[in-house]
Design an enzyme around this catalytic site. Structure first.
Site, short mmCIF file in Angstrom:
data_model
loop_
_atom_site.label_atom_id
_atom_site.label_comp_id
_atom_site.label_asym_id
_atom_site.label_seq_id
_atom_site.Cartn_x
_atom_site.Cartn_y
_atom_site.Cartn_z
N SER A 9 0.83 -1.20 0.00
CA SER A 9 0.00 0.00 0.00
C SER A 9 0.87 1.25 0.00
O SER A 9 1.57 1.54 0.96
CB SER A 9 -0.93 -0.01 1.22
OG SER A 9 -1.62 1.21 1.28
N HIS A 34 -1.23 -1.24 -4.27
CA HIS A 34 -2.51 -0.79 -3.71
C HIS A 34 -2.42 0.72 -3.49
O HIS A 34 -1.50 1.20 -2.83
CB HIS A 34 -2.74 -1.54 -2.39
CG HIS A 34 -4.05 -1.25 -1.74
ND1 HIS A 34 -5.21 -1.95 -2.03
CD2 HIS A 34 -4.40 -0.34 -0.80
CE1 HIS A 34 -6.20 -1.49 -1.29
NE2 HIS A 34 -5.74 -0.50 -0.53
N ASP A 36 -4.45 3.97 -2.10
CA ASP A 36 -5.58 4.42 -1.29
C ASP A 36 -5.96 5.85 -1.64
O ASP A 36 -5.12 6.75 -1.58
CB ASP A 36 -5.20 4.37 0.19
CG ASP A 36 -5.11 2.96 0.70
OD1 ASP A 36 -6.07 2.21 0.50
OD2 ASP A 36 -4.06 2.62 1.29
N MET A 38 -8.44 8.91 -0.53
CA MET A 38 -9.29 9.37 0.59
C MET A 38 -9.74 10.81 0.32
O MET A 38 -8.95 11.61 -0.18
CB MET A 38 -8.49 9.33 1.89
CG MET A 38 -7.88 7.97 2.17
SD MET A 38 -6.95 7.99 3.71
CE MET A 38 -6.30 6.31 3.72
N HIS A 67 -8.12 1.84 -4.41
CA HIS A 67 -9.12 1.68 -3.35
C HIS A 67 -9.71 3.06 -3.04
O HIS A 67 -9.06 3.88 -2.39
CB HIS A 67 -8.39 1.08 -2.12
CG HIS A 67 -9.24 0.92 -0.91
ND1 HIS A 67 -8.71 0.63 0.34
CD2 HIS A 67 -10.59 0.97 -0.73
CE1 HIS A 67 -9.67 0.52 1.22
NE2 HIS A 67 -10.82 0.73 0.61
N MET A 69 -11.79 5.42 -1.08
CA MET A 69 -12.50 5.65 0.18
C MET A 69 -13.10 7.05 0.08
O MET A 69 -12.67 7.99 0.77
CB MET A 69 -11.52 5.53 1.36
CG MET A 69 -11.16 4.10 1.67
SD MET A 69 -9.67 3.97 2.65
CE MET A 69 -8.47 4.04 1.34
N MET A 138 -12.11 -5.09 4.87
CA MET A 138 -11.28 -4.23 5.72
C MET A 138 -11.08 -4.89 7.08
O MET A 138 -12.05 -5.29 7.73
CB MET A 138 -11.94 -2.86 5.92
CG MET A 138 -12.06 -2.00 4.67
SD MET A 138 -10.51 -1.68 3.81
CE MET A 138 -9.56 -0.82 5.05
N ASP A 176 -7.33 -5.91 3.94
CA ASP A 176 -6.60 -4.64 4.02
C ASP A 176 -6.63 -4.10 5.45
O ASP A 176 -7.71 -3.80 5.97
CB ASP A 176 -7.28 -3.65 3.05
CG ASP A 176 -6.57 -2.32 2.95
OD1 ASP A 176 -5.49 -2.15 3.55
OD2 ASP A 176 -7.11 -1.44 2.25
#
Ligand code: DX5
Ligand code: ZN
Length: 217
Positions: A9, A34, A36, A38, A67, A69, A138, A176
């Site tokens: 990640s 990966h 992330d 946000m 991913h 979020m 998660m 994750d």
């Protein structure tokens, strides 16, 4: 039990030297990166935008496991695909239009995944699972790295596996949060196909060695 895919990640990498982080992962034998995303709304933190993803895409041939979020993920699906995402995973709990995300991914020939927070029942989004490339379980509350692995995760992974059999679906089961060489085997034994790991990889002096250990090698 096969060898899991390790997805380091990027969120846990040195933000001042993402190029080096991407190069380390590329040399390590890991196939996925990966990433992330946000938005400060769905989770109380901010991370990368499409421009950062496009920048690292120029320096990496890894599979970009993005991913999201974020709220209203349909607004950003195409920008992240244009930036180089290979799979877009959205949160079932987030406000927005999952059907649009699915359609955009399908039309762009990009993978689609659903992620669930630790307390969300797994069958809540079952109607999407046969069209998912991955189901992201998660094992922490999303928003921050470096949290402790939740002991409820292996049972949820096993349940994701049971649902996959029941549906005759083909999604990969990804986990994750808090993944390290101690928690990884618990997830693999329960049926995880992909292990996402941030802190364990990037806080190490030898990330490639950690990646091999996570894969059980
Ligand atoms: C958290 C992210 C994770 C995070 C994992 O919201 O989705 O991918 O980077 O970090 P660690 O491995 O430190 O728990
Ligand atoms: Zn993540």
């Amino acid at each position: 039990m096969g060898i899991p895919i390790i997805a380091p990640s990027l969120f846990a990498a040195d933000p001042g030297n993402l190029e080096q982080a991407v190069a380390i992962v590329g040399r390590s034998g890991a196939r996925y990166l990966h990433i992330d995303i946000m938005d400060g709304h769905f989770v109380p933190n901010l991370s990368f935008g499409p421009n950062i993803v496009a920048g690292i895409r120029k320096r990496s041939k890894l599979f970009f496991d993005v991913h999201l979020m974020i709220e209203y993920p349909e607004r950003y699906t195409l920008p992240f695909i244009d930036a180089g995402a290979d799979c877009i995973t959205v949160h079932g709990e987030a406000p927005g239009d999952i059907d649009s995300v699915l359609r955009i991914c399908y039309e762009s020939n990009v993978g689609f995944g659903i992620s669930l927070k630790p307390k969300t029942p797994l069958d809540a989004f079952k109607h999407y699972y046969s069209r998912c490339k991955l189901l992201l379980i998660m094992s922490i509350e999303p928003g921050f790295g470096g949290q402790e692995f939740m002991s409820s995760a292996p049972e949820r992974i096993a349940e994701a596996k049971r649902i996959r059999e029941e549906l005759g679906a083909e999604y990969l089961i990804s986990v994750d949060g808090g993944i390290n060489p101690v928690t990884a085997p618990l997830c693999v034994a329960a049926g995880a196909d992909i292990l996402v790991a941030g802190t364990a990889v990037f806080n190490s002096d030898d990330p490639a060695n950690v990646i091999r250990r996570l894969a059980g090698q």
